[in-house]
Design an enzyme around this catalytic site. Structure first.
Site, PDB file in Angstrom:
ATOM      1  CG  HIS A  83      -2.013   0.903   1.278  1.00  0.00           C
ATOM      2  ND1 HIS A  83      -2.278   1.802   0.288  1.00  0.00           N
ATOM      3  CD2 HIS A  83      -2.963   1.144   2.240  1.00  0.00           C
ATOM      4  CE1 HIS A  83      -3.315   2.552   0.626  1.00  0.00           C
ATOM      5  NE2 HIS A  83      -3.748   2.170   1.808  1.00  0.00           N
ATOM      6  CG  HIS A  99      -4.651   0.068  -8.355  1.00  0.00           C
ATOM      7  ND1 HIS A  99      -5.952  -0.020  -7.934  1.00  0.00           N
ATOM      8  CD2 HIS A  99      -4.060   1.012  -7.586  1.00  0.00           C
ATOM      9  CE1 HIS A  99      -6.137   0.849  -6.947  1.00  0.00           C
ATOM     10  NE2 HIS A  99      -5.012   1.482  -6.713  1.00  0.00           N
ATOM     11  CG  ASP A 141       2.644   4.256  -4.811  1.00  0.00           C
ATOM     12  OD1 ASP A 141       2.758   5.379  -4.325  1.00  0.00           O
ATOM     13  OD2 ASP A 141       1.854   3.402  -4.413  1.00  0.00           O
TER      14      ASP A 141
HETATM   15  N1  ACO Z   1       4.464  -7.412 -10.793  1.00  0.00           N
HETATM   16  C1  ACO Z   1       4.381  -8.630 -11.370  1.00  0.00           C
HETATM   17  N2  ACO Z   1       3.242  -9.324 -11.489  1.00  0.00           N
HETATM   18  C2  ACO Z   1       2.134  -8.761 -10.962  1.00  0.00           C
HETATM   19  C3  ACO Z   1       2.145  -7.518 -10.335  1.00  0.00           C
HETATM   20  C4  ACO Z   1       3.368  -6.827 -10.263  1.00  0.00           C
HETATM   21  N3  ACO Z   1       3.433  -5.628  -9.710  1.00  0.00           N
HETATM   22  N4  ACO Z   1       0.905  -7.216  -9.918  1.00  0.00           N
HETATM   23  C5  ACO Z   1       0.148  -8.249 -10.259  1.00  0.00           C
HETATM   24  N5  ACO Z   1       0.871  -9.183 -10.902  1.00  0.00           N
HETATM   25  C6  ACO Z   1       0.390 -10.424 -11.505  1.00  0.00           C
HETATM   26  C7  ACO Z   1       0.003 -11.441 -10.458  1.00  0.00           C
HETATM   27  O1  ACO Z   1       1.100 -12.285 -10.150  1.00  0.00           O
HETATM   28  C8  ACO Z   1      -1.117 -12.169 -11.154  1.00  0.00           C
HETATM   29  O2  ACO Z   1      -0.538 -13.039 -12.129  1.00  0.00           O
HETATM   30  P1  ACO Z   1      -1.191 -14.513 -12.378  1.00  0.00           P
HETATM   31  O3  ACO Z   1      -2.609 -14.263 -12.775  1.00  0.00           O
HETATM   32  O4  ACO Z   1      -0.362 -15.099 -13.464  1.00  0.00           O
HETATM   33  O5  ACO Z   1      -1.061 -15.249 -11.079  1.00  0.00           O
HETATM   34  C9  ACO Z   1      -1.816 -11.091 -11.960  1.00  0.00           C
HETATM   35  O6  ACO Z   1      -0.819 -10.097 -12.218  1.00  0.00           O
HETATM   36  C10 ACO Z   1      -3.015 -10.484 -11.243  1.00  0.00           C
HETATM   37  O7  ACO Z   1      -2.564  -9.824 -10.082  1.00  0.00           O
HETATM   38  P2  ACO Z   1      -3.219  -9.944  -8.639  1.00  0.00           P
HETATM   39  O8  ACO Z   1      -2.137 -10.241  -7.639  1.00  0.00           O
HETATM   40  O9  ACO Z   1      -4.409 -10.839  -8.671  1.00  0.00           O
HETATM   41  O10 ACO Z   1      -3.711  -8.468  -8.405  1.00  0.00           O
HETATM   42  P3  ACO Z   1      -4.177  -7.876  -7.011  1.00  0.00           P
HETATM   43  O11 ACO Z   1      -5.328  -6.992  -7.323  1.00  0.00           O
HETATM   44  O12 ACO Z   1      -4.396  -8.936  -6.003  1.00  0.00           O
HETATM   45  O13 ACO Z   1      -2.909  -7.034  -6.529  1.00  0.00           O
HETATM   46  C11 ACO Z   1      -1.450  -5.229  -6.132  1.00  0.00           C
HETATM   47  C12 ACO Z   1      -2.825  -5.662  -6.653  1.00  0.00           C
HETATM   48  C13 ACO Z   1      -1.268  -5.721  -4.681  1.00  0.00           C
HETATM   49  C14 ACO Z   1      -1.397  -3.702  -6.145  1.00  0.00           C
HETATM   50  C15 ACO Z   1      -0.355  -5.836  -7.041  1.00  0.00           C
HETATM   51  O14 ACO Z   1      -0.562  -5.411  -8.365  1.00  0.00           O
HETATM   52  C16 ACO Z   1       1.051  -5.476  -6.591  1.00  0.00           C
HETATM   53  O15 ACO Z   1       1.586  -6.156  -5.715  1.00  0.00           O
HETATM   54  N6  ACO Z   1       1.660  -4.399  -7.180  1.00  0.00           N
HETATM   55  C17 ACO Z   1       2.976  -3.963  -6.758  1.00  0.00           C
HETATM   56  C18 ACO Z   1       2.871  -3.129  -5.472  1.00  0.00           C
HETATM   57  C19 ACO Z   1       2.304  -1.749  -5.747  1.00  0.00           C
HETATM   58  O16 ACO Z   1       2.707  -1.058  -6.670  1.00  0.00           O
HETATM   59  N7  ACO Z   1       1.355  -1.336  -4.884  1.00  0.00           N
HETATM   60  C20 ACO Z   1       0.763   0.003  -4.955  1.00  0.00           C
HETATM   61  C21 ACO Z   1      -0.698  -0.074  -5.172  1.00  0.00           C
HETATM   62  S1  ACO Z   1      -1.347   1.536  -5.361  1.00  0.00           S
HETATM   63  C22 ACO Z   1      -1.447   2.183  -3.802  1.00  0.00           C
HETATM   64  O17 ACO Z   1      -1.503   1.533  -2.781  1.00  0.00           O
HETATM   65  C23 ACO Z   1      -1.450   3.653  -3.734  1.00  0.00           C
END
Ligand code: ACO
Length: 421
Positions: free
Chosen positions: A265, A304, A360
């Site tokens: 987050h 996201h 971010d």
């Molecule tokens: N890098 C690589 N792969 C990713 C990423 C990432 N940043 N985000 C998602 N994926 C992949 C997942 O592994 C998943 O792949 P799969 O279907 O082959 O298993 C697919 O994309 C779907 O992702 P989910 O994890 O289901 O997405 P979720 O909605 O649960 O997660 C999150 C969202 C936590 C923001 C995630 O994208 C992440 O960890 N991003 C990096 C951290 C980040 O930038 N956070 C800031 C969010 S904005 C904020 O808080 C202001």
């Protein structure tokens, strides 16, 4: 009641929704997000228009009270907030009690809870009346009480953040100045640019008297507008969850602060900088992306829960970054960031998963260029987000007591210690 665990058929359907992917916990008229089309609006106003034309405190008023303030409303609200910036002198002792290298988020989280101890009228259990549920129903006296806490919390958020910053440098605390905007006052209290070797006094605009650079003030104001609310994210739901049992709002804000601290987050922009440092230069980008695809690394600043296209704030922030770099000089990591950004957006792996830059991806680079240490980045997120948390808190919620799907053992007899295998 909790003493009827087995037969609950008449209580309706219980859904299991891990991670709350499909659960709406409230009806709200505050913030609208269309994640498929990259739209974000506060009370109906597009974020792009607010970032271009509004100020942070104007947006704060909008988010909390539902409409853009008239001149009279703003000239009441702004000084109320700014005048509440001053902390009791005793607070210095609280901040000095932390270890010299304490994380500023640990200090700030505790500081919000500590702040609540000053205000008896904010504590429903001491007041003997339900001030917050009455407020949500529109009771004028209760609303007045809530507004007082709102002014205090927004006003003091910058002061607490600046104290958490300065105490680690062993510096005296600064009383919030008069005659400055919210963000200018914050930068003034931090006063870090004028004391940093990397940022000579040429960056200050006031000669002998330090005054934060107007471009940096406006940049921070825009960043604060972009971070002020984002509907039911982890920290806002934490504030509502905590607030639902009716503690004082300072405690609920402290809980939100703790939730925001996490790397998924509020810690994401710090993770972006660490990632860019580890990649080092644009030619290493393909190798890094290959590691992400092998699931050895995460592409921080991408993806996201709600946006399945670019986060609209990321475009605004990209423009702000250029304005800041024109003053501070470009961050050496910028080329790597751009190469990574462009390569990921062309790569099927990320495109097919609808992974695009979030707010971010660029914000950390801006904060770094402005001279903030990385562990202060989440603090720069908390300060504006206090507004969104309070806007949601002011709407009130019934006590949140979710259920679970129990999958553990059924009843079994206690086994004495000597008989256990
Ligand atoms: N890098 C690589 N792969 C990713 C990423 C990432 N940043 N985000 C998602 N994926 C992949 C997942 O592994 C998943 O792949 P799969 O279907 O082959 O298993 C697919 O994309 C779907 O992702 P989910 O994890 O289901 O997405 P979720 O909605 O649960 O997660 C999150 C969202 C936590 C923001 C995630 O994208 C992440 O960890 N991003 C990096 C951290 C980040 O930038 N956070 C800031 C969010 S904005 C904020 O808080 C202001």
């Amino acid at each position: 009641p909790n003493d009827r665990p087995e037969d609950e058929s008449e209580r309706g359907l219980r859904v299991s929704d891990r991670g709350f992917l499909n659960t709406a916990v409230i009806e709200s008229s505050i913030t609208y997000i269309d994640g498929d089309n990259g739209i974000l609006r506060y009370r109906g106003y597009p974020i792009e228009q607010l970032a271009a034309k509004s100020s942070f405190l104007e947006c704060a008023y909008l988010l909390i009270y539902g409409s853009l303030p008239t001149r009279a409303q703003l000239s009441y609200f702004e000084p109320e907030v700014l005048n509440h910036g001053v902390m009791h002198a005793d607070a210095a002792g609280f901040f000095r009690a932390f270890r010299y290298d304490a994380h500023p988020m640990a200090i700030l989280t505790s500081a919000f809870a500590y702040l609540g101890s000053y205000y008896r009228e904010a504590n429903p259990s001491l007041q003997g009346q339900n001030i917050y549920t009455n407020g949500a129903k529109g009771d004028p006296a209760a609303l007045q009480n809530m507004d007082k806490q709102i002014f205090r919390l927004i006003g003091k958020a910058t002061t607490l953040a600046a104290m958490a910053y300065r105490v680690r440098q062993g510096r005296e605390f600064v009383v919030p100045p008069t005659g400055m905007s919210y963000t200018e006052s914050f930068l003034f209290q931090l006063d870090h640019l004028s004391h940093s070797d990397a940022f000579p006094t040429a960056l200050t605009s006031g000669g002998a008297t330090y005054r934060p650079h107007p471009v940096l003030v406006r940049a921070l104001d825009i960043l604060f507008i972009l971070h002020a609310d984002h509907e039911m994210n982890a920290s806002s739901t934490t504030v509502l969850q905590t607030g639902s049992s009716l503690p004082d709002p300072y405690s609920a804000i402290a809980a939100g602060c703790a939730s925001l601290y996490g790397p998924l987050h509020g810690g994401a922009n710090e993770a972006v900088i660490r990632m860019l440092v580890s990649i080092r230069s644009p030619e290493n980008v393909p190798e890094f992306l290959a590691a992400v695809k092998r699931r050895e690394k995460v592409l921080s600043g991408f993806g996201h829960r709600v946006y399945k296209t670019s986060d609209p704030r990321s475009f605004i922030i990209r423009k702000v970054a250029d304005e800041v770099f024109a003053v501070t000089g470009a961050d050496p990591l910028l080329n790597t960031a751009m190469a990574l950004h462009d390569a990921a957006l062309k790569d099927d792996y990320f495109v097919s998963r609808k992974l695009a830059p979030n707010v971010d991806f660029w914000s950390g680079l801006i904060y770094r260029a402005m001279g903030f240490p990385m562990d202060f980045f989440p603090v720069l997120f908390v300060v504006p987000r206090v507004v969104g948390w309070l806007a949601h808190w002011r709407q009130g919620v019934k006590i949140w007591r979710p259920r679970q799907i129990y999958v553990g053992p059924s009843e079994r007899p206690y086994v004495p210690l000597e008989e256990r295998q």
